[in-house]
Design a protein around this motif. Structure first.
Motif, PDB file in Angstrom:
ATOM      1  N   PRO A  84       0.793  -1.232   0.000  1.00 57.48           N
ATOM      2  CA  PRO A  84       0.000   0.000   0.000  1.00 57.48           C
ATOM      3  C   PRO A  84       0.827   1.284   0.000  1.00 57.48           C
ATOM      4  CG  PRO A  84      -0.797  -1.553   1.666  1.00 57.48           C
ATOM      5  CD  PRO A  84       0.538  -2.045   1.191  1.00 57.48           C
ATOM      6  N   ASP A  85       2.077   1.241   0.486  1.00 61.45           N
ATOM      7  CA  ASP A  85       2.903   2.442   0.572  1.00 61.45           C
ATOM      8  C   ASP A  85       3.511   2.757  -0.794  1.00 61.45           C
ATOM      9  OD1 ASP A  85       4.539   4.535   1.222  1.00 61.45           O
ATOM     10  OD2 ASP A  85       5.964   3.347   2.397  1.00 61.45           O
ATOM     11  N   LYS A  86       3.121   3.884  -1.392  1.00 60.15           N
ATOM     12  CA  LYS A  86       3.594   4.227  -2.735  1.00 60.15           C
ATOM     13  C   LYS A  86       5.083   4.548  -2.755  1.00 60.15           C
ATOM     14  CE  LYS A  86       2.303   9.084  -2.119  1.00 60.15           C
ATOM     15  NZ  LYS A  86       1.313  10.116  -2.442  1.00 60.15           N
ATOM     16  N   ASP A  90       7.580   1.506   3.586  1.00 58.09           N
ATOM     17  CA  ASP A  90       6.928   0.519   4.447  1.00 58.09           C
ATOM     18  C   ASP A  90       6.592  -0.697   3.589  1.00 58.09           C
ATOM     19  OD1 ASP A  90       5.377  -1.024   6.089  1.00 58.09           O
ATOM     20  OD2 ASP A  90       3.954   0.559   6.623  1.00 58.09           O
ATOM     21  N   LEU A  91       7.239  -1.819   3.849  1.00 56.23           N
ATOM     22  CA  LEU A  91       7.114  -3.004   3.004  1.00 56.23           C
ATOM     23  C   LEU A  91       6.089  -4.006   3.523  1.00 56.23           C
ATOM     24  CD1 LEU A  91      10.869  -3.520   2.056  1.00 56.23           C
ATOM     25  CD2 LEU A  91       9.060  -2.449   0.713  1.00 56.23           C
ATOM     26  N   GLY A 343      13.085  -6.707   0.015  1.00 51.16           N
ATOM     27  CA  GLY A 343      12.808  -7.740   1.006  1.00 51.16           C
ATOM     28  C   GLY A 343      11.888  -8.840   0.526  1.00 51.16           C
ATOM     29  N   ILE A 344      11.741  -8.998  -0.790  1.00 46.15           N
ATOM     30  CA  ILE A 344      10.884 -10.042  -1.357  1.00 46.15           C
ATOM     31  C   ILE A 344      11.761 -10.988  -2.170  1.00 46.15           C
ATOM     32  CG2 ILE A 344       8.958 -10.532  -2.906  1.00 46.15           C
ATOM     33  CD1 ILE A 344       7.884  -7.739  -2.259  1.00 46.15           C
ATOM     34  N   LYS A 345      11.696 -12.268  -1.837  1.00 46.70           N
ATOM     35  CA  LYS A 345      12.546 -13.249  -2.518  1.00 46.70           C
ATOM     36  C   LYS A 345      11.701 -14.459  -2.872  1.00 46.70           C
ATOM     37  CE  LYS A 345      17.001 -15.613  -2.162  1.00 46.70           C
ATOM     38  NZ  LYS A 345      18.230 -15.808  -1.349  1.00 46.70           N
ATOM     39  N   GLY A 346      11.928 -15.020  -4.059  1.00 46.68           N
ATOM     40  CA  GLY A 346      11.149 -16.181  -4.473  1.00 46.68           C
ATOM     41  C   GLY A 346      11.708 -16.801  -5.733  1.00 46.68           C
TER      42      GLY A 346
END
Length: 366
Positions: A84-86, A90-91, A343-346
């Motif tokens: 939501p944070d543009k 804030d993740l 902070g997103i890993k996949g």
């Protein structure tokens, strides 16, 4: 767009201010007076609002390995979410998976298509939390054929100020061979009905890259790939309801699947122009091309990087989303030449921009 002036502010200034507000605020503002309500429902204001950077959010669909599951057949987890944070400072994210369980496409200008099958969809406006079950399309197929896949586009018809959903079907025959004819139908939001456009004879057996599409000024654009891996851009005019094929920018074409796949064409709208983000040398440096006056020109180059990255899409001005070689999602700021880990890993990512949208999918008589 006409509304009553407020104090010392001119109409134009009020419209500019309001176009930067979140959808929830504008929905409350709609109750102030009739002119305010009319403004928020005006298609021109709706698209002015969509074009503002203030109203974009990042959606991520990600598949990763469950570290706590030893069953190889049940070890992958997928989720869809919105940040939501543009500013992406804030993740924390909002999980979409309970709503978007199953196959979904988009978002197109803030609207997801939740697919029941190739010809039956539900429209979901995330920001307004509105749904519409679209009547099933009954396109006419040639004898002994059936639908194999579908591709969609959504946008405003600038002639009628009506929003339209275009459906392109790929057909197969009884021997499961694709045929060179695609039925096409258009759904009008105001009439809540489909119209059969017949179809178009394909010069080539196109493969649509549905993650790399865009809409701008009455035209919807898809990146398509021919059997020889040569890429082109297919357009559909929402007003004229005709297809055209345009060439991409003057960049190398790689006529084998691996090299073509390693250099995807990422379409997007950048500085209010149709733009293309391209990996110049197998993911170490990147180019941004813009179409102005009917021709392509190189706008920006960034890199080279020591590490290998893959383009994932445009973000705000000067910022681009990349995927690192170790499967991390990062944000690169080309102005300050800074890289930030999100902070997103996949294992696999699909990254799209979600625009807070005032396009109503609720039928007026509902």
């Amino acid at each position: 767009m006409v509304m009553t002036s407020y104090g010392d502010l001119s109409d134009d200034m009020m419209v500019e201010i309001l176009s930067r507000l979140p959808v929830k605020s504008l929905m409350r503002f709609r109750c102030v007076c009739k002119s305010c309500n009319d403004l928020v429902k005006d298609p021109n204001f709706i698209y002015k609002h969509l074009q503002k950077d203030d109203n974009i959010r990042l959606t991520v669909s990600c598949t990763y390995k469950n570290p706590y599951d030893t069953d190889p057949f049940n070890a992958l987890i997928s989720y869809s979410s919105v940040l939501p944070d543009k500013t992406l400072s804030d993740l924390h994210y909002q999980d979409f998976e309970p709503v978007m369980d199953g196959l979904h496409i988009g978002p197109f200008d803030g609207i997801f298509l939740l697919l029941r099958n190739d010809t039956n969809v539900i429209l979901w406006n995330v920001s307004m939390n509105e749904y519409r079950v679209v009547p099933e399309c009954t396109a006419h197929f040639p004898c002994n054929t059936m639908a194999n896949s579908s591709n969609f586009g959504l946008g405003l018809d600038p002639v009628t100020n009506d929003f339209k959903l275009v459906l392109i079907l790929t057909l197969i025959d009884e021997e499961r061979q694709e045929i060179d004819y695609s039925p096409v139908a258009v759904y009008n939001f105001t009439t809540n009905s489909w119209r059969d456009l017949g179809g178009f004879q394909k010069s080539y057996d196109y493969r649509f890259d549905s993650s790399h599409d865009a809409y701008l000024n009455g035209l919807f654009y898809w990146v398509v790939r021919r059997p020889d891996c040569y890429k082109e851009i297919l357009t559909f005019s929402m007003g004229e309801e005709v297809f055209r094929v345009i060439e991409g920018p003057n960049i190398p074409q790689f006529l084998n699947y691996y090299e073509s796949a390693m250099r995807p064409w990422m379409l997007g709208i950048y500085e209010e122009c149709l733009s293309l983000l391209y990996s110049e040398d197998i993911s170490h440096s990147f180019e941004v091309w813009m179409m102005k006056g009917g021709s392509w020109s190189k706008y920006l180059t960034f890199g080279p990087f020591v590490e290998t990255y893959r383009a994932r899409g445009f973000w705000r001005r000067g910022e681009f989303l990349l995927e690192s070689s170790d499967k991390r999602l990062v944000l690169y700021d080309s102005i300050y030449q800074e890289m930030r880990d999100l902070g997103i890993k996949g294992l696999w990512f699909s990254v799209k921009i979600l625009k807070e949208s005032l396009i109503t999918v609720r039928k007026e008589d509902a």
